[in-house]
Scaffold this motif. Structure first.
Motif, short mmCIF file in Angstrom:
data_model
loop_
_atom_site.label_atom_id
_atom_site.label_comp_id
_atom_site.label_asym_id
_atom_site.label_seq_id
_atom_site.Cartn_x
_atom_site.Cartn_y
_atom_site.Cartn_z
N SER A 27 -3.13 5.61 -3.19
CA SER A 27 -3.24 4.17 -2.94
C SER A 27 -2.09 3.40 -3.60
O SER A 27 -1.45 2.55 -2.98
CB SER A 27 -4.58 3.66 -3.45
N PHE A 28 -1.80 3.72 -4.86
CA PHE A 28 -0.72 3.03 -5.56
C PHE A 28 0.65 3.49 -5.07
O PHE A 28 1.60 2.71 -5.05
CB PHE A 28 -0.86 3.18 -7.08
N LYS A 37 1.34 4.12 -2.06
CA LYS A 37 1.54 3.29 -0.87
C LYS A 37 1.99 1.88 -1.28
O LYS A 37 2.89 1.30 -0.67
CB LYS A 37 0.25 3.24 -0.05
N LYS A 38 1.39 1.34 -2.34
CA LYS A 38 1.77 0.00 -2.82
C LYS A 38 3.20 0.00 -3.35
O LYS A 38 3.95 -0.96 -3.12
CB LYS A 38 0.80 -0.47 -3.89
N GLN A 54 5.48 0.00 -0.42
CA GLN A 54 5.51 -1.34 0.20
C GLN A 54 6.40 -2.28 -0.61
O GLN A 54 7.19 -3.05 -0.05
CB GLN A 54 4.09 -1.91 0.33
#
Length: 173
Positions: A71-72, A74-75, A78
């Motif tokens: 999840s992080f 991916k952040k 981004q």
């Protein structure tokens, strides 16, 4: 009398504008013969590739050091994409060429522009322009390849320093 003066002024203005249009056309003809716009296109493409590589190196180092979950990760990716987008210049190649034409063109008289156009449209100058552009691209790529290890090392050292400072700081999460 005023009408004659007004007509003379308008005709003179039209003549000045026509001369400026002709001068501008000569400048753009010269820039085209020199391959300037193509060179600017290539420089902007190389700058974009360099920015993309730099951002990727930064994100790779961050992920390697922090070992975030999916999840992080991916952040972080981004955030890297946002950084890359914000690093893009606000002007186009056409705008850069216009600025260059104004600066460069003012350095020459009309007669000199004619001589330069005649030279740069000659066979030997066309060959020189093609060879020069090809050499510049090859040279730029060579320098970028030679620079990459220095860049990677500097970013790695920066990431290590930030990690060390983070431990010293005991900053709240």
């Amino acid at each position: 009398m005023r009408k004659i003066a007004l007509i003379a002024f308008l005709l003179a203005s039209i003549g000045v504008q026509a001369a400026e249009d002709t001068r501008g056309a000569k400048i753009y003809q010269l820039l085209e013969a020199q391959g300037i716009q193509a060179t600017f296109d290539e420089q902007m493409r190389l700058r974009e590739e360099h920015s993309k590589r730099s951002v990727q190196i930064m994100i790779d180092e961050t992920v390697k050091r922090l070992k975030p979950n999916a999840s992080f990760k991916k952040k972080f990716n981004q955030a890297a994409e946002e950084l890359f987008a914000s690093l893009q210049p606000p002007w186009t190649t056409d705008e850069v060429t216009t600025i260059w034409a104004n600066i460069y063109g003012n350095k020459f008289s009309d007669e000199e522009l004619d001589q330069l156009v005649a030279f740069y449209t000659s066979p030997v100058a066309r060959k020189e322009t093609v060879a020069g552009r090809a050499s510049l691209m090859e040279f730029s790529q060579y320098l970028a390849n030679q620079y990459e290890p220095y860049q990677r090392r500097a970013i790695q050292q920066y990431a290590e320093k930030m990690q060390s400072l983070g431990k010293e700081c005991r900053c709240k999460k």
